[in-house]
Design a protein around this motif. Structure first.
Motif, PDB file in Angstrom:
ATOM      1  N   LEU A 183     -36.871  49.675  48.008  1.00  0.00           N
ATOM      2  CA  LEU A 183     -36.480  48.264  48.117  1.00  0.00           C
ATOM      3  C   LEU A 183     -36.069  47.950  49.545  1.00  0.00           C
ATOM      4  N   SER A 184     -36.471  46.782  49.995  1.00  0.00           N
ATOM      5  CA  SER A 184     -36.054  46.378  51.335  1.00  0.00           C
ATOM      6  C   SER A 184     -34.594  45.903  51.290  1.00  0.00           C
ATOM      7  N   LYS A 185     -34.020  45.793  52.469  1.00  0.00           N
ATOM      8  CA  LYS A 185     -32.611  45.372  52.542  1.00  0.00           C
ATOM      9  C   LYS A 185     -32.437  43.960  51.973  1.00  0.00           C
ATOM     10  N   GLU A 186     -33.407  43.094  52.203  1.00  0.00           N
ATOM     11  CA  GLU A 186     -33.298  41.728  51.717  1.00  0.00           C
ATOM     12  C   GLU A 186     -33.344  41.694  50.188  1.00  0.00           C
ATOM     13  N   MET A 187     -34.289  42.468  49.580  1.00  0.00           N
ATOM     14  CA  MET A 187     -34.388  42.498  48.138  1.00  0.00           C
ATOM     15  C   MET A 187     -33.123  43.059  47.495  1.00  0.00           C
ATOM     16  N   LEU A 188     -32.562  44.105  48.137  1.00  0.00           N
ATOM     17  CA  LEU A 188     -31.346  44.710  47.609  1.00  0.00           C
ATOM     18  C   LEU A 188     -30.195  43.717  47.667  1.00  0.00           C
ATOM     19  N   THR A 189     -30.118  43.005  48.761  1.00  0.00           N
ATOM     20  CA  THR A 189     -29.024  42.023  48.909  1.00  0.00           C
ATOM     21  C   THR A 189     -29.171  40.908  47.898  1.00  0.00           C
ATOM     22  N   ALA A 190     -30.400  40.433  47.683  1.00  0.00           N
ATOM     23  CA  ALA A 190     -30.626  39.366  46.715  1.00  0.00           C
ATOM     24  C   ALA A 190     -30.264  39.799  45.302  1.00  0.00           C
ATOM     25  N   ALA A 191     -30.559  41.069  44.992  1.00  0.00           N
ATOM     26  CA  ALA A 191     -30.252  41.566  43.655  1.00  0.00           C
ATOM     27  C   ALA A 191     -28.744  41.663  43.409  1.00  0.00           C
ATOM     28  N   LEU A 192     -28.003  41.866  44.457  1.00  0.00           N
ATOM     29  CA  LEU A 192     -26.550  42.048  44.309  1.00  0.00           C
ATOM     30  C   LEU A 192     -25.776  40.727  44.269  1.00  0.00           C
ATOM     31  N   VAL A 193     -26.388  39.634  44.687  1.00  0.00           N
ATOM     32  CA  VAL A 193     -25.625  38.377  44.835  1.00  0.00           C
ATOM     33  C   VAL A 193     -25.030  37.905  43.507  1.00  0.00           C
ATOM     34  N   LEU A 194     -25.814  37.747  42.492  1.00  0.00           N
ATOM     35  CA  LEU A 194     -25.316  37.189  41.221  1.00  0.00           C
ATOM     36  C   LEU A 194     -24.282  38.085  40.552  1.00  0.00           C
ATOM     37  N   PRO A 195     -24.533  39.402  40.453  1.00  0.00           N
ATOM     38  CA  PRO A 195     -23.488  40.231  39.837  1.00  0.00           C
ATOM     39  C   PRO A 195     -22.162  40.202  40.584  1.00  0.00           C
ATOM     40  N   VAL A 196     -22.260  40.227  41.911  1.00  0.00           N
ATOM     41  CA  VAL A 196     -21.007  40.220  42.703  1.00  0.00           C
ATOM     42  C   VAL A 196     -20.263  38.912  42.525  1.00  0.00           C
ATOM     43  N   ILE A 197     -21.003  37.787  42.570  1.00  0.00           N
ATOM     44  CA  ILE A 197     -20.342  36.476  42.379  1.00  0.00           C
ATOM     45  C   ILE A 197     -19.680  36.411  41.010  1.00  0.00           C
ATOM     46  N   GLY A 198     -20.405  36.869  39.977  1.00  0.00           N
ATOM     47  CA  GLY A 198     -19.816  36.856  38.648  1.00  0.00           C
ATOM     48  C   GLY A 198     -18.578  37.719  38.545  1.00  0.00           C
ATOM     49  N   GLY A 199     -18.606  38.885  39.179  1.00  0.00           N
ATOM     50  CA  GLY A 199     -17.423  39.750  39.134  1.00  0.00           C
ATOM     51  C   GLY A 199     -16.244  39.153  39.871  1.00  0.00           C
ATOM     52  N   VAL A 200     -16.535  38.563  41.042  1.00  0.00           N
ATOM     53  CA  VAL A 200     -15.440  37.925  41.789  1.00  0.00           C
ATOM     54  C   VAL A 200     -14.844  36.766  40.996  1.00  0.00           C
ATOM     55  N   TRP A 201     -15.713  35.965  40.347  1.00  0.00           N
ATOM     56  CA  TRP A 201     -15.211  34.816  39.572  1.00  0.00           C
ATOM     57  C   TRP A 201     -14.338  35.286  38.410  1.00  0.00           C
ATOM     58  N   LEU A 202     -14.778  36.335  37.726  1.00  0.00           N
ATOM     59  CA  LEU A 202     -13.985  36.873  36.624  1.00  0.00           C
ATOM     60  C   LEU A 202     -12.648  37.412  37.111  1.00  0.00           C
ATOM     61  N   MET A 203     -12.651  38.080  38.264  1.00  0.00           N
ATOM     62  CA  MET A 203     -11.412  38.646  38.797  1.00  0.00           C
ATOM     63  C   MET A 203     -10.412  37.533  39.145  1.00  0.00           C
ATOM     64  N   ILE A 204     -10.876  36.462  39.812  1.00  0.00           N
ATOM     65  CA  ILE A 204      -9.976  35.359  40.192  1.00  0.00           C
ATOM     66  C   ILE A 204      -9.456  34.641  38.953  1.00  0.00           C
ATOM     67  N   ARG A 205     -10.313  34.478  37.946  1.00  0.00           N
ATOM     68  CA  ARG A 205      -9.893  33.823  36.716  1.00  0.00           C
ATOM     69  C   ARG A 205      -8.804  34.625  36.010  1.00  0.00           C
ATOM     70  N   ARG A 206      -8.971  35.947  36.006  1.00  0.00           N
ATOM     71  CA  ARG A 206      -7.969  36.798  35.367  1.00  0.00           C
ATOM     72  C   ARG A 206      -6.647  36.730  36.116  1.00  0.00           C
ATOM     73  N   ILE A 207      -6.723  36.735  37.426  1.00  0.00           N
ATOM     74  CA  ILE A 207      -5.481  36.640  38.231  1.00  0.00           C
ATOM     75  C   ILE A 207      -4.768  35.313  37.946  1.00  0.00           C
ATOM     76  N   ARG A 208      -5.532  34.220  37.876  1.00  0.00           N
ATOM     77  CA  ARG A 208      -4.906  32.911  37.638  1.00  0.00           C
ATOM     78  C   ARG A 208      -4.261  32.850  36.262  1.00  0.00           C
ATOM     79  N   ARG A 209      -4.944  33.417  35.255  1.00  0.00           N
ATOM     80  CA  ARG A 209      -4.354  33.444  33.917  1.00  0.00           C
ATOM     81  C   ARG A 209      -3.078  34.270  33.897  1.00  0.00           C
ATOM     82  N   ALA A 210      -3.086  35.385  34.597  1.00  0.00           N
ATOM     83  CA  ALA A 210      -1.883  36.233  34.628  1.00  0.00           C
ATOM     84  C   ALA A 210      -0.713  35.496  35.278  1.00  0.00           C
ATOM     85  N   MET A 211      -0.981  34.683  36.303  1.00  0.00           N
ATOM     86  CA  MET A 211       0.077  33.950  36.998  1.00  0.00           C
ATOM     87  C   MET A 211       0.632  32.801  36.162  1.00  0.00           C
ATOM     88  N   HIS A 212      -0.190  32.162  35.364  1.00  0.00           N
ATOM     89  CA  HIS A 212       0.267  31.009  34.573  1.00  0.00           C
ATOM     90  C   HIS A 212       0.704  31.383  33.178  1.00  0.00           C
TER      91      HIS A 212
END
Length: 429
Positions: free
Chosen positions: A400-429
């Motif tokens: 896989l080229s570097k561009e293809m690898l980066t494209a494949a990682l974008v959605l999973p990483v965004i989803g994980g970051v969103w879940l992490m921030i949501r969990r932190i906000r719930r824990a605070m409230h």
């Protein structure tokens, strides 16, 4: 139980003696009475009793008479041919001199010379009452008595009556003569006791004294009416302004405080005099009633004279006192209304403030959500870069080229970051 086991109250004897503190004089007909009441011009309750006593002693010393006990409020003694009676009251002091016999000329100013002019000039106060009373035997008929009285007094204001079940005729016109004295005449029937004569004379003196003391309230009422006439329009205008928005509550409150303060000052200044006037008026009415008057030949009695000439003045004092109380109550009610207006306006301001705070909180929440979205993007950007560097060797092995690898990682990483921030906000409230 013996007294050794039950001591007397320390005021017992003083209180009993007070019942007998001012006995009526004992007068033999015919006689003359000269009476004066001295009062300080201003304060009613700051009399110098030591000065009053010194003034009495100065009169007694002129005749070599005995002195009263220290602290005494009444005294009876002799000054030459006259019997002296001295009484110290709350607001004034009185002197009565009773001389046996009559002068050829009725109500001769010389009758008052029993009180020397230089001694009077040194009095600690001013003369409020000066009375001459002529006591002589009853003429054979009412016609002869009326003839004398018409010659002595002003017919228009003459008051006379039979008193104490016909024991005597009393008369007076309540006018001050050229010598500065009020004059009364008393005709006594044969057989009337000396003590009863003394009571009649004493009551005449008391009627005039308490009448004069109560009339002091009339001059104060007139003075107060002028002040109230100036305050009433201001208070009325202020009350009318309470339901308008032309003036701020702060300005209205300042004016109301000025008016209320002046009313309280007037109340403190005049309340004592009005209360004293009411008490003296009651004494006058009581003294007149106990004489049990009976009309003579359709002439006005003392009671009728008081009703026509004296009672209107007392009603004026009462109405002025009630007006002062009414204005004070109006000012208090205006203060309550103004306080209510201020509270309502303050509640409206608080409501608007709360609504503004709600709007700001809503904006802050929206801004927070926006910032959270931007934070997800920013964090995801750096996270994708790091994950791409970490997974690059594996992607290279997989072809896989570097561009293809980066494209494949974008959605999973965004989803994980969103879940992490949501969990932190719930824990605070």
């Amino acid at each position: 139980m013996p007294n050794d086991f039950l001591p007397d109250h320390p005021s017992r004897y003083a209180l009993v003696n007070e019942l007998h503190a001012r006995p009526f004089p004992v007068l033999r007909v015919p006689c003359l009475a000269a009476y004066i009441a001295i009062k300080e011009p201003e304060s009613a309750h700051n009399r110098d009793r030591a000065a009053d006593r010194a003034h009495l002693l100065a009169l007694l010393d002129r005749h070599g008479s005995a002195h009263p006990q220290p602290g005494a409020t009444h005294f009876s003694g002799e000054i030459g041919r006259a019997g002296l009676k001295w009484e110290s009251h709350t607001e004034f002091v009185t002197y009565s001199a009773f001389t046996p016999g009559l002068t050829p000329r009725a109500f001769d100013p010389a009758e008052a010379e029993v009180f020397p002019a230089d001694w009077l000039a040194a009095a600690p106060g001013r003369r409020l009452v000066s009375v001459l009373i002529r006591v002589e035997p009853m003429p054979p008929s009412h016609a002869e008595a009326l003839a004398k009285l018409d010659d002595w007094f002003v017919a228009e204001s003459l008051a006379l009556s039979e008193v104490v079940d016909g024991a005597a005729i009393i008369a007076g016109d309540f006018r001050i003569d050229a010598g500065g004295h009020m004059r009364f005449a008393v005709f006594v029937r044969d057989g009337v006791g000396e003590r009863r004569v003394g009571r009649i004379v004493q009551r005449l003196c008391e009627v005039e004294t308490y009448r004069a003391m109560s009339m002091l309230g009339l001059s104060r009422a007139r003075e107060l009416s002028g002040r109230l006439n100036a305050l009433d329009p201001r208070l009325s205008a202020l009350v009318a302004a309470l339901d308008t928005r032309d003036r701020s509550p702060e300005a209205l409150l300042e004016d109301l405080l000025d008016i209320s303060a002046e009313l309280e000052a007037l109340s403190a200044r005049f309340t004592f005099r009005f209360g004293a006037t009411a008490a003296y008026e009651a004494i006058v009415s009581q003294r007149v009633s106990v004489m049990r008057e009976e009309r003579i030949d359709g002439r006005q009695t003392f009671g009728e004279f008081m009703m026509r000439r004296y009672d209107p003045a007392m009603r004026t004092v009462k109405s002025t006192e009630e007006r002062l109380k009414a204005m004070t109550e109006r000012a208090a009610r205006a203060a309550e209304l103004l306080r209510t207006r201020v509270d309502v306006e303050r509640s409206a301001q608080n409501q608007r403030l709360l609504e503004s705070m709600d709007r700001r909180a809503d904006l802050q929440l929206r801004l927070q959500h926006t910032v959270e979205g931007l934070s997800v993007v920013a964090i995801s950007y750096y996270a994708v870069s790091l994950a791409a560097y970490a997974a690059y060797p594996l992607g290279k092995a997989a072809g896989l080229s570097k561009e293809m690898l980066t494209a494949a990682l974008v959605l999973p990483v965004i989803g994980g970051v969103w879940l992490m921030i949501r969990r932190i906000r719930r824990a605070m409230h």
